[in-house]
Motif scaffolding. Structure first.
Motif, PDB file in Angstrom:
ATOM      1  N   GLN A  65      16.196  -2.356   4.289  1.00  0.00           N
ATOM      2  CA  GLN A  65      15.226  -3.250   3.520  1.00  0.00           C
ATOM      3  C   GLN A  65      14.288  -2.456   2.912  1.00  0.00           C
ATOM      4  O   GLN A  65      13.754  -2.368   1.977  1.00  0.00           O
ATOM      5  N   HIS A  66      13.668  -1.206   3.740  1.00  0.00           N
ATOM      6  CA  HIS A  66      12.676  -0.630   3.500  1.00  0.00           C
ATOM      7  C   HIS A  66      13.249   0.474   2.058  1.00  0.00           C
ATOM      8  O   HIS A  66      12.516   0.532   1.302  1.00  0.00           O
ATOM      9  N   GLU A  67      14.338   0.991   2.334  1.00  0.00           N
ATOM     10  CA  GLU A  67      15.144   1.758   1.390  1.00  0.00           C
ATOM     11  C   GLU A  67      15.259   0.947   0.162  1.00  0.00           C
ATOM     12  O   GLU A  67      15.144   1.337  -1.023  1.00  0.00           O
ATOM     13  N   ALA A  68      15.856  -0.312   0.407  1.00  0.00           N
ATOM     14  CA  ALA A  68      15.954  -0.882  -0.818  1.00  0.00           C
ATOM     15  C   ALA A  68      14.527  -1.375  -1.586  1.00  0.00           C
ATOM     16  O   ALA A  68      14.607  -1.339  -2.966  1.00  0.00           O
ATOM     17  N   GLU A  69      13.548  -1.595  -1.082  1.00  0.00           N
ATOM     18  CA  GLU A  69      12.361  -1.764  -1.489  1.00  0.00           C
ATOM     19  C   GLU A  69      11.683  -0.532  -2.224  1.00  0.00           C
ATOM     20  O   GLU A  69      11.126  -0.536  -3.298  1.00  0.00           O
ATOM     21  N   ALA A  70      11.979   0.753  -1.455  1.00  0.00           N
ATOM     22  CA  ALA A  70      11.537   1.803  -2.101  1.00  0.00           C
ATOM     23  C   ALA A  70      12.381   2.203  -3.364  1.00  0.00           C
ATOM     24  O   ALA A  70      11.953   2.886  -4.364  1.00  0.00           O
ATOM     25  N   ILE A  71      13.824   1.937  -3.274  1.00  0.00           N
ATOM     26  CA  ILE A  71      14.613   1.987  -4.541  1.00  0.00           C
ATOM     27  C   ILE A  71      13.861   1.230  -5.764  1.00  0.00           C
ATOM     28  O   ILE A  71      14.044   1.527  -6.929  1.00  0.00           O
ATOM     29  N   ARG A  72      13.585  -0.050  -5.186  1.00  0.00           N
ATOM     30  CA  ARG A  72      13.240  -1.116  -6.480  1.00  0.00           C
ATOM     31  C   ARG A  72      11.698  -0.574  -6.986  1.00  0.00           C
ATOM     32  O   ARG A  72      11.615  -0.873  -8.157  1.00  0.00           O
ATOM     33  N   ALA A  73      11.116  -0.073  -6.071  1.00  0.00           N
ATOM     34  CA  ALA A  73       9.806   0.406  -6.632  1.00  0.00           C
ATOM     35  C   ALA A  73       9.988   1.321  -7.368  1.00  0.00           C
ATOM     36  O   ALA A  73       9.381   1.718  -8.404  1.00  0.00           O
ATOM     37  N   LYS A  74      10.629   2.549  -7.107  1.00  0.00           N
ATOM     38  CA  LYS A  74      11.123   3.571  -7.734  1.00  0.00           C
ATOM     39  C   LYS A  74      11.657   3.330  -9.231  1.00  0.00           C
ATOM     40  O   LYS A  74      11.245   3.615 -10.279  1.00  0.00           O
ATOM     41  N   ALA A  75      12.627   2.151  -9.197  1.00  0.00           N
ATOM     42  CA  ALA A  75      13.332   1.887 -10.228  1.00  0.00           C
ATOM     43  C   ALA A  75      12.217   1.214 -11.563  1.00  0.00           C
ATOM     44  O   ALA A  75      12.480   1.264 -12.571  1.00  0.00           O
ATOM     45  N   GLU A  76      11.170   0.280 -10.756  1.00  0.00           N
ATOM     46  CA  GLU A  76      10.339  -0.142 -11.623  1.00  0.00           C
ATOM     47  C   GLU A  76       9.203   0.848 -12.145  1.00  0.00           C
ATOM     48  O   GLU A  76       9.059   0.982 -13.358  1.00  0.00           O
ATOM     49  N   ALA A  77       8.944   2.009 -11.305  1.00  0.00           N
ATOM     50  CA  ALA A  77       8.161   2.774 -11.857  1.00  0.00           C
ATOM     51  C   ALA A  77       8.830   3.864 -12.900  1.00  0.00           C
ATOM     52  O   ALA A  77       8.301   4.196 -14.125  1.00  0.00           O
ATOM     53  N   ASP A  78      10.299   4.184 -12.580  1.00  0.00           N
ATOM     54  CA  ASP A  78      10.913   4.640 -13.652  1.00  0.00           C
ATOM     55  C   ASP A  78      11.131   4.160 -14.930  1.00  0.00           C
ATOM     56  O   ASP A  78      11.067   4.562 -16.199  1.00  0.00           O
ATOM     57  N   ALA A  79      11.381   2.662 -14.823  1.00  0.00           N
ATOM     58  CA  ALA A  79      11.280   1.907 -16.104  1.00  0.00           C
ATOM     59  C   ALA A  79      10.146   1.789 -16.862  1.00  0.00           C
ATOM     60  O   ALA A  79      10.027   1.897 -17.978  1.00  0.00           O
ATOM     61  N   ALA A  80       8.974   1.747 -15.937  1.00  0.00           N
ATOM     62  CA  ALA A  80       7.873   1.636 -16.709  1.00  0.00           C
ATOM     63  C   ALA A  80       7.472   3.150 -17.434  1.00  0.00           C
ATOM     64  O   ALA A  80       6.804   3.102 -18.517  1.00  0.00           O
ATOM     65  N   ALA A  81       7.703   4.141 -16.742  1.00  0.00           N
ATOM     66  CA  ALA A  81       7.775   5.456 -17.288  1.00  0.00           C
ATOM     67  C   ALA A  81       8.545   5.643 -18.567  1.00  0.00           C
ATOM     68  O   ALA A  81       8.098   5.942 -19.755  1.00  0.00           O
ATOM     69  N   LEU A  82       9.626   5.069 -18.581  1.00  0.00           N
ATOM     70  CA  LEU A  82      10.709   5.268 -19.619  1.00  0.00           C
ATOM     71  C   LEU A  82      10.023   4.310 -20.859  1.00  0.00           C
ATOM     72  O   LEU A  82      10.120   4.816 -21.969  1.00  0.00           O
ATOM     73  N   VAL A  83       9.682   3.262 -20.591  1.00  0.00           N
ATOM     74  CA  VAL A  83       9.092   2.247 -21.496  1.00  0.00           C
ATOM     75  C   VAL A  83       7.854   2.874 -22.082  1.00  0.00           C
ATOM     76  O   VAL A  83       7.669   2.919 -23.562  1.00  0.00           O
ATOM     77  N   GLU A  84       6.980   3.643 -21.159  1.00  0.00           N
ATOM     78  CA  GLU A  84       5.784   4.335 -21.808  1.00  0.00           C
ATOM     79  C   GLU A  84       6.333   5.416 -22.688  1.00  0.00           C
ATOM     80  O   GLU A  84       5.625   5.789 -23.937  1.00  0.00           O
ATOM     81  N   ARG A  85       7.279   6.133 -22.195  1.00  0.00           N
ATOM     82  CA  ARG A  85       7.707   7.378 -23.147  1.00  0.00           C
ATOM     83  C   ARG A  85       8.320   6.994 -24.347  1.00  0.00           C
ATOM     84  O   ARG A  85       8.075   7.465 -25.436  1.00  0.00           O
ATOM     85  N   ARG A  86       8.990   5.949 -24.180  1.00  0.00           N
ATOM     86  CA  ARG A  86       9.770   5.443 -25.499  1.00  0.00           C
ATOM     87  C   ARG A  86       8.552   5.009 -26.383  1.00  0.00           C
ATOM     88  O   ARG A  86       8.700   5.140 -27.915  1.00  0.00           O
TER      89      ARG A  86
END
Length: 182
Positions: free
Chosen positions: A105-126
């Motif tokens: 569950q912690h790993e899934a939460e970390a992966i979800r948080a990383k995915a959200e951060a990556d998505a936000a960074a991608l949106v910001e970059r784009r």
């Protein structure tokens, strides 16, 4: 055969009354003979020590049953120990399963948080890339507009100059420019 039946049980028929005579041997009747035979058998059994043999056989059976009971008790104790071991293993594996679930569950939460951060960074970059592209297009359009305006102004100035100035006025302007240089 009729003689044998007559010998065992003789019946007298007198004046219509039937009498049964019990067989006897050596002055003993059948009940007494059976009793004597039993005494003889019991005496032979005692003389051959049959009760001791029976007791010995029973003692052997008792010892065998006790050994089986002891073995059963040992097997029961061993089974209880094995059961306790398996219960401990089951409890440990249940704890391990809980720990693995929490870790997952912690790993899934970390992966979800990383995915959200990556998505936000991608949106910001784009978004930044799109804004940079829009700014570059604006600069290009502004340069084209200035170039078009300068071209139109130079053409308009050339046309106005061509319309207003003739050769004589050009000569006067050139003379005036030369005089200003001296």
């Amino acid at each position: 055969m009729a003689n044998a039946a007559n010998a065992l049980a003789a019946t007298e028929v007198e004046a219509g009354v039937e009498h049964v005579v019990d067989p006897k041997a050596l002055g003993f009747d059948a009940t007494m003979l059976v009793g004597l035979a039993m005494l003889v058998v019991i005496a032979i059994m005692l003389w051959k020590k049959v009760p001791a043999a029976i007791n010995k056989a029973l003692d052997g059976k008792i010892a065998g049953i006790r050994a089986q009971l002891d073995e059963a008790a040992a097997l029961r104790a061993e089974a209880e120990q094995i059961k306790a071991d398996y219960e401990a293993k089951a409890a440990a594996s249940e704890g391990d399963a809980r720990a693995m679930l929490e870790r997952a569950q912690h790993e899934a939460e970390a992966i979800r948080a990383k995915a959200e951060a990556d998505a936000a960074a991608l949106v910001e970059r784009r978004t930044r890339m799109a804004e940079d592209k829009i700014a570059a297009e604006e600069r290009s359009a502004l340069q084209q507009l200035r170039a078009s305006a300068a071209d139109a102004a130079s053409k308009a100035a050339a046309k106005i100059i061509a319309e207003r100035h003739d050769g004589a006025s050009d000569k006067a302007l050139i003379d005036q420019a030369i005089a200003g240089i001296r």
